[in-house]
Structures are given as structure tokens and as C-alpha cells.
Design a protein around this motif. Structure first.
Motif, PDB file in Angstrom:
ATOM      1  N   ILE A 151     104.432  44.192  37.685  1.00 18.97           N
ATOM      2  CA  ILE A 151     105.562  44.239  38.588  1.00 18.97           C
ATOM      3  C   ILE A 151     105.815  45.869  39.043  1.00 18.97           C
ATOM      4  N   VAL A 152     106.356  45.801  40.376  1.00 17.84           N
ATOM      5  CA  VAL A 152     106.497  46.983  41.064  1.00 17.84           C
ATOM      6  C   VAL A 152     107.876  47.004  41.759  1.00 17.84           C
ATOM      7  N   ASP A 204     105.981  57.200  37.548  1.00 23.66           N
ATOM      8  CA  ASP A 204     105.296  58.250  38.581  1.00 23.66           C
ATOM      9  C   ASP A 204     104.071  57.612  39.383  1.00 23.66           C
ATOM     10  N   LEU A 205     104.443  57.621  40.699  1.00 19.24           N
ATOM     11  CA  LEU A 205     103.790  56.827  41.861  1.00 19.24           C
ATOM     12  C   LEU A 205     102.373  57.216  41.711  1.00 19.24           C
ATOM     13  N   ALA A 206     102.468  58.597  41.823  1.00 16.24           N
ATOM     14  CA  ALA A 206     100.533  59.281  41.811  1.00 16.24           C
ATOM     15  C   ALA A 206     100.013  58.513  40.498  1.00 16.24           C
ATOM     16  N   LEU A 239     107.575  52.943  48.292  1.00 18.37           N
ATOM     17  CA  LEU A 239     107.583  53.222  46.837  1.00 18.37           C
ATOM     18  C   LEU A 239     107.700  54.946  46.760  1.00 18.37           C
ATOM     19  N   ALA A 240     107.569  55.488  47.515  1.00 20.56           N
ATOM     20  CA  ALA A 240     107.659  57.197  47.595  1.00 20.56           C
ATOM     21  C   ALA A 240     109.305  57.619  47.462  1.00 20.56           C
ATOM     22  N   GLU A 241     109.997  56.674  47.727  1.00 16.47           N
ATOM     23  CA  GLU A 241     111.352  57.004  48.033  1.00 16.47           C
ATOM     24  C   GLU A 241     112.097  57.082  46.529  1.00 16.47           C
TER      25      GLU A 241
END
Ligand SMILES: C[S@@+](CC[C@H](N)C(=O)[O-])C[C@H]1O[C@@H](n2cnc3c(N)ncnc32)[C@H](O)[C@@H]1O
Length: 257
Positions: A151-152, A204-206, A239-241
Motif C-alpha cells: 500500500i502506498v 521516507d520516499l527516497a 508522493l513527494a508532498e
């Protein structure tokens, strides 16, 4: 031409060692080894050992009188596994396909398979081969994800679902193997002793991009016609927001022979 999404595919040996060293990686790997109940003097096998992240700990547990055998088919993984264990006389790294394990029948006391069955062409054949090389009374431990549980979080929920569907239907060969482990192990002749599940969480997105291939697989989903290009790009950019959240379920099964 527009740039590809996300980080490029990382060096695989380095990526696997970093994943093993992460908090989530250390936690489930320790649990997997504990389930194996390795004893001094035993022969322990790591099926699809990759860069050898678990070989030193297995060597510690079998002690001086024991043997640890790692098997993999990838030359870069084998080289890294050998480099990491060059000072550990108990460890032997063998080149081989896990569908035809390079071991004599009934010679292994303990064996683990960690995130390998999701990639192989015939998981049942691998488990049948593992049953053959394991001694009666031996133990095995398996850990595989189930990518249907990926899930994202994003405002565009349908795009998140499309991404997960692409991952399970196209990006990973045996994407839902996690839930089938106990059933497959029993069919191969093992007795299932314990089944557990854990949920690695990514805030953490990265890190999620590196580990889950968020950008890479979005790009492929666009190219393969599984996601609309503009919508997929908007979804990935959103996603970066932050705050970012992604997770999936990893299933662990311990069995005896
Ligand atoms: C995700 S990595 C996991 C490595 C290791 N088990 C760990 O936990 O760090 C999967 C490994 O399985 C190996 N592999 C996949 N299919 C294989 C096969 N048919 N025979 C031998 N190795 C295989 C790959 O080369 C890779 O090293």
C-alpha cells in the motif's frame, strides 16, 4: 523526451546489503534465524544467499565445528559473498541454481530461503529439492513478501491501486508467494511449525523508491500501458508532498523435515 521517474536501479549486491542492514531488515532476519534454532556443529544452508548478508551470523551459530553453505547463481553476488566471508573458514559459497541444489541428499541440518522464491521459475521444485537435501529432523525457514499487500498512500487512491496491481501482475514473477508458503512447504513434505507475518513500513520516499522501485515500476507501468502517463506522473510527483507512507507484508514460515 521526458526523464525517467525515480532513482535508477541500484547495484543489486549493495542494495541487498543495505536492505539487510536497515531496521526492518535486521528485525525479520534475526527472527528468521531464531526460528531456525541453529546449533553448534550443524550444516546450515542459505538458498539464494545473494551477497552473503546472513552468512556471518550463520557461521557464528554453527561455530568452529559447523559448516555454512551459501548457494547463488549470480556471479556478482557470489563474488561479494566470498569477499565478505573470506575470513570465516566455516563458510563455503557455491555457484548453483536453486532448482538443482549442489548438495548430497540428507546432508543439511538447517536451511533458509529469504526473498528468493518470489523470483524463481518453479518454487515447488525448489522446495522439493530442499526437502531432498535436508536431513530427517532438520529445520527450514522461509521468508517472502506478498506484493498484493503493498500500500502506498496518495490522494489518487485508484492510481496507488493500479501501481500495486502492476507490481503483482507484471513486475514480480511470483508476487503473491508469501501467502502460499505454508501450503507449498507442506506439499513438499515438510511439517509447518510456525507462521508469522511482519510489516516493513516506509516513511521516507527516497528509501521506498530504492527498495520498492516506485519510480522505476511507475515508468514501466506507463510504457507497458498499465497506467495513464500523465496521471501516473502526477501520482508519483504527489508522493513527494508528504508525509509519505508505504508498507507491505512479509510472511515467515518455519518447518521441520
Ligand atoms: C532478493 S535477493 C535475496 C538474497 C539473500 N537471500 C538475502 O536475503 O539478502 C535474491 C537472490 O536470489 C538469487 N536467485 C534468484 N533465482 C535464483 C536461482 N534460480 N538460482 C540461484 N539463485 C537465484 C539471486 O541471484 C539473488 O541473489
Amino acid at each position: 523526451m521526458r526523464a525517467n521517474l525515480g532513482v535508477p536501479r541500484p547495484d543489486q549486491a549493495d542494495y541487498m546489503l543495505k536492505a539487510a542492514a536497515s531496521a526492518a531488515g535486521r528485525h525479520y532476519k534475526r527472527e528468521l534465524l531464531d526460528l531456525l534454532e541453529v546449533e553448534p556443529g550443524q550444516v546450515a544452508l542459505d538458498v539464494g544467499c545473494g551477497p552473503g548478508a546472513d552468512l556471518p551470523l550463520l557461521a557464528e551459530r554453527v561455530g568452529e565445528g559447523g559448516t555454512v553453505i551459501g548457494v547463488d547463481r549470480d556471479p556478482a553476488m557470489l563474488a561479494e559473498a566470498r569477499r565478505r566471508t573470506s575470513g570465516l573458514p566455516a563458510v563455503e559459497v557455491r555457484e548453483g541454481d536453486v532448482h538443482a541444489l549442489p548438495l548430497e541428499p540428507g546432508t543439511v541440518d538447517r536451511a533458509k530461503i529469504d526473498r528468493v522464491l518470489m523470483h524463481v521459475t518453479d518454487p515447488d521444485a525448489v522446495l522439493a529439492g530442499l526437502h531432498l537435501v535436508t536431513r530427517p529432523g532438520g529445520r527450514i525457514a522461509l521468508a517472502e513478501p506478498d506484493w498484493d499487500t503493498l500500500i502506498v498512500d496518495a490522494e489518487d487512491l485508484d492510481a496507488s491501486r493500479a501501481f500495486t496491481r502492476y507490481t503483482t501482475s507484471e513486475a514480480v514473477r511470483n508476487a503473491t508467494i508469501g501467502r502460499t508458503l505454508a501450503r507449498r512447504a507442506e506439499r513438499a513434505g515438510f511439517t509447518v511449525d510456525a507462521v508469522t507475518a511482519s510489516t516493513p513500513v516506509f516513511l521516507d520516499l527516497a528509501e521506498a523508491d530504492r527498495t520498492l522501485g516506485l519510480g522505476r515500476n511507475t515508468q514501466l507501468a506507463i510504457e507497458d500501458g498499465h497506467m495513464d502517463a500523465d496521471r501516473a506522473r502526477r501520482w508519483f510527483a504527489s508522493l513527494a508532498e508528504g508525509p509519505f507512507y508505504a508498507s507491505f507484508t512479509l510472511i515467515t514460515v518455519a518447518c521441520s523435515r
